[in-house]
Write an enzyme that holds these catalytic residues in place. Sequence first.
Site, mmCIF file in Angstrom:
data_model
loop_
_atom_site.group_PDB
_atom_site.id
_atom_site.type_symbol
_atom_site.label_atom_id
_atom_site.label_comp_id
_atom_site.label_asym_id
_atom_site.label_seq_id
_atom_site.Cartn_x
_atom_site.Cartn_y
_atom_site.Cartn_z
ATOM 1 N N ARG A 41 0.825 -1.217 0.000
ATOM 2 C CA ARG A 41 0.000 0.000 0.000
ATOM 3 C C ARG A 41 0.858 1.266 0.000
ATOM 4 O O ARG A 41 0.447 2.295 -0.526
ATOM 5 C CB ARG A 41 -0.932 0.013 1.206
ATOM 6 C CG ARG A 41 -2.062 -0.963 1.010
ATOM 7 C CD ARG A 41 -3.133 -0.817 2.042
ATOM 8 N NE ARG A 41 -4.299 -1.579 1.611
ATOM 9 C CZ ARG A 41 -5.325 -1.883 2.387
ATOM 10 N NH1 ARG A 41 -5.347 -1.471 3.634
ATOM 11 N NH2 ARG A 41 -6.336 -2.566 1.920
ATOM 12 N N LYS B 53 -20.397 -15.434 1.546
ATOM 13 C CA LYS B 53 -21.839 -15.286 1.729
ATOM 14 C C LYS B 53 -22.522 -14.638 0.549
ATOM 15 O O LYS B 53 -22.092 -13.592 0.055
ATOM 16 C CB LYS B 53 -22.098 -14.432 2.968
ATOM 17 C CG LYS B 53 -21.717 -15.141 4.244
ATOM 18 C CD LYS B 53 -22.181 -14.338 5.431
ATOM 19 C CE LYS B 53 -22.126 -15.170 6.696
ATOM 20 N NZ LYS B 53 -22.510 -14.366 7.855
ATOM 21 N N GLY C 44 -10.750 -7.978 -1.356
ATOM 22 C CA GLY C 44 -9.532 -8.124 -0.574
ATOM 23 C C GLY C 44 -8.942 -9.522 -0.619
ATOM 24 O O GLY C 44 -7.762 -9.709 -0.937
ATOM 25 N N GLY D 273 -13.707 -3.476 -0.024
ATOM 26 C CA GLY D 273 -15.081 -2.985 0.113
ATOM 27 C C GLY D 273 -15.414 -1.940 -0.932
ATOM 28 O O GLY D 273 -16.518 -1.919 -1.490
#
Length: 445
Positions: free
Chosen positions: A44, A248, A402, A425
């Site tokens: 990052r 999910k 991610g 996200g």
Amino acid sequence: MVRPRRKPVKKKTVRDIDVKGKRVLVRVDYNVPLDAGRILDDSRIRATLPTISYLRGQRAKVILMSHLGRPKGRDESLSLRPVAERLGELLADESGRQRRPDVDHGGTPSHGSGASLQEVSHNESTVRPDGAHLREAQVQMTDCCVGADVQRAAHSLGEGEVLLLENLRFHAEEEANDFEYAKALASLGEVYVNDAFGTAHRAHASTEGVARLLPAVAGFLMEKEIEFLSRAVEHPDRPYAAIIGGAKVSSKMAVLEHLLSKVDKLLIGGGMANTFLKAEGFNVGESLVEDDYLEQAKDVMGKADEKGVRLLLPADVVVAERFAADSPARRVSVKDVPDGWRIMDVGETTIDVFARALQDCRMVVWNGPMGVIEMPPFAHGSHRLAGVIANLREATTIIGGGETAAVVEQVGLASRFSHVSTGGGASLEFLEGKELPGVAALMNA
Ligand code: ADP
Ligand code: MG
């Protein structure tokens, strides 16, 4: 919360605005994994180097700000100090590479540092071709991100110098998008650059509030994220396939629904495929299933039919007796999942079928692993799929998510994708067609 659909807008970037000699406040994402103050992965930090180098090349005074972790108030274990140090090293390497071989750079003069100001890392001085001296590789750091000391540090920065503010989330006002806090941050700079795509889906003071108070543009990393993800939701090359996996179905329903009206093929794997398989009448044993979503899964399959989207579910799966890496496991057809066993990965046939479906695609987006990647025996399907996508020659290939990004990093294939999003996200929300507040707040091109 329902947010408006993203409009196809282009954003101004750091290239479109005059930053010469100005104090430029840059939101970066330095939320790096730490182990007792040691940085486990600096990607990052590396990802922000193009923007920082460009700004320094423009003789801007660079003020960086980021959050790290989820501190409740001040928490020294979540200080950005190790990041300042690492960034200093990376900038030193970078200026070393750019330095002309005939230039002497042996001297390392030391610079005075104020009370709240410490220079972390190397102090180097480089003679630039135009004769000006730029301190190439030092990163200054403040103990806080607002207040009089920080003001002084920001206003006394020299051209090309870099200052990193302490963790923005040491103040609850950051996440509350508090106006006074945003004003205090904004007062440090003359121009605002957002290069933190990973937090662009949050309307925080440093991502949204500040952008309302200063001329606001995208950094290079942000620009690349917007460019690739916009193509995936606005004007994809065709045929276009989306591969959606992960745990999910509830967390992926919005992206499925949005992509259904964009893609030509929809490939579903991972834990979320179980709900689809159950909705189709298959026995899934003890697999992770969301019974509340059986109807929605049927609905997605019905809509795919209507729209002529080719929807593929796993044909075979790897099942385990227990949810554990050392559990007995075997590969079975989705028709033969034994009672009491659970689906942990997709099988070889599934990847073969997926591979064939992807061969003619010109655009491929992958979000969500095919199996329980944390357990090596069940990471195989995801690893194989990464290889298949990496080998597609004609396709623009995009990874969002991610864990999915971690998979392609793990197998060393990240560089063979067109784009691996840095925001889990945020990329998911982008693919859902949502407007990201941190992007929306930037000036339109
Ligand atoms: P991403 O972060 O890339 O968006 P997700 O967070 O949606 O991906 O999903 C990743 C998680 O999905 C992983 O932790 C993985 O263990 C889990 N997962 C994948 N397949 C299964 C499965 N068959 N059963 C249980 N969990 C699964
Ligand atoms: Mg995840």
